[in-house]
Design an enzyme around this catalytic site. Sequence first.
Site, short mmCIF file in Angstrom:
data_model
loop_
_atom_site.label_atom_id
_atom_site.label_comp_id
_atom_site.label_asym_id
_atom_site.label_seq_id
_atom_site.Cartn_x
_atom_site.Cartn_y
_atom_site.Cartn_z
N ASP A 107 0.83 -1.21 0.00
CA ASP A 107 0.00 0.00 0.00
C ASP A 107 0.86 1.26 0.00
OD1 ASP A 107 -2.30 -1.42 -0.05
OD2 ASP A 107 -2.96 -0.94 1.97
N HIS A 149 -2.40 8.43 8.63
CA HIS A 149 -2.18 7.05 9.08
C HIS A 149 -0.74 6.77 9.50
CE1 HIS A 149 -6.19 5.94 7.95
NE2 HIS A 149 -5.99 6.10 6.66
N ASP A 184 -12.15 12.58 7.00
CA ASP A 184 -11.81 11.51 6.05
C ASP A 184 -12.69 10.30 6.37
OD1 ASP A 184 -10.10 9.12 5.13
OD2 ASP A 184 -8.83 10.76 4.47
N HIS A 186 -11.72 7.36 6.57
CA HIS A 186 -10.92 6.43 7.37
C HIS A 186 -10.57 7.06 8.72
CE1 HIS A 186 -10.21 5.26 3.14
NE2 HIS A 186 -10.30 4.04 3.63
N ASP A 272 -12.40 11.40 0.53
CA ASP A 272 -12.93 10.06 0.26
C ASP A 272 -14.24 9.79 0.99
OD1 ASP A 272 -11.65 10.03 2.69
OD2 ASP A 272 -10.28 8.39 2.20
N TYR A 311 -10.04 9.54 -3.86
CA TYR A 311 -9.53 8.67 -4.92
C TYR A 311 -10.33 8.75 -6.21
CZ TYR A 311 -7.19 7.48 -0.72
OH TYR A 311 -6.48 7.60 0.44
#
EC number: 3.5.1.98
Length: 509
Positions: A107, A149, A184, A186, A272, A311
Amino acid sequence: METGGNSLPSGPDGVKRKVSYFYDPEVGNYYYGQGHPMKPHRIRMTHALLAHYGLLQHMQVLKPFPARDRDLCRFHADDYVAFLRGITPETQQDQLRQLKRFNVGEDCPVFDGLYSFCQTYAGGSVGGAVKLNHGLCDIAINWAGGLHHAKKCEASGFCYVNDIVLAILELLKQHERVLYVDIDIHHGDGVEEAFYTTDRVMTVSFHKFGDYFPGTGDIRDVGYGKGKYYSLNVPLDDGIDDESYQNLFKPIIGKVMEVFRPGAVVLQCGADSLSGDRLGCFNLSIKGHAECVRYMRSFNVPLLLVGGGGYTIRNVARCWCYETGVALGVEVDDKMPQHEYYEYFGPDYTLHVAPSNMENKNSRQILDDIRAKLLDNLSKLRHAPSIQFQERPPDTELPEADEDQEDADERWDPDSDMEVDDERKPLGSNSQISRVKREIVEPELKDLEDQKGAVEHVKGMDTKAEEISGSKPSDVGPMSVDEQPIAVKVEQENVNKASDQPAQMYSKS
């Protein structure tokens, strides 16, 4: 719900804000590789929209000074930073053990210019924090940042260096309390982990939860030790729409601002969470997403806006362009001006996109329960933490003369000879960025006593993150505050060729 975005009312929210915008024209040239959904080219597309909508002339436009090793090591481990600096696509096969140790290779691939990319996006976020600390702007923007992250010793979820943690550490030099808000899709796990045991940073993350990367962010994760109840997690399910989102966002953030009383706010604007994102599953419109920016702006607290995920790159550019307008208090037309990436936005060629008819799996009862639980957690914080704080100038010194006073009217001109670089062809020297407000800020060394004094106001901050579940604590340690942080400069640069290859679905982000 009112989702007027930048249709600003009268009163405190109607006041124009001074905005500093950080952009490096090279950022769109970095390329994660064929099939990878993370495309830095989206930053270039955003910038092109800002230029052709005429928004750049309303902001101070700055090229970030690249973060140095010592700047990155204020949070990240020395050996991890050294690894990022040295690894290349040509040498990675000789360092397989290191790749595995630092979670780099899948990733988070190795690509040409990886370390320079990290230096660039981190430099923008810390540079924005420096500007805010000196009171030189009300809002700082770094759309290339927001890589939430990254951990102390490893890459994660397309993120290598955690620019947000570095920016918050910079803000803590001047402010007793800093609020971090993450929209976000995430969970903002890297930032939460870094400040999990301190009451000087409150983290609030709105995210998809349940069999979704990174798998953290349960509502029961509230912080540890002195940081208990200073981490808030808002776990959401697929299909959440504007109205449902704001029915959580505004009551929770309103209470946070009342109870925590931050001196500065960092808002991660990962796109996203928009409807139609290729890795996401929410159903927010651009206006609904931007309403979070408008609401944070309304508190008139120093605000750093950073990017993050996103994305479906045409929608990322739409979103961050519109949110720049919200930050400025400038109306942006839905009809898109002609520009070099115009074909990306067909067939409608508009700024806004309608949300889909996907099912909202977040029932009213579930959302009411989440809101009640989090407001109850906040009620346990009776007042903002009282922290011993020694007033002093931040470490990063700026020149005596403020160039804003000298040439306040000099801004980007969309009709100038500045070209926003096209991914399909390299540009020659005639397309250098001209008319950028130039500002060179060099750090000044302070005497030893001032450096020692820097420690006093952060003694209460322990950034060792521990899992509240009782698992092994992370090795995130306290940061040294007697480093000279990042400065900011602007200089002319040519723009090179970049690619935007078709992508395949990734399981993580």
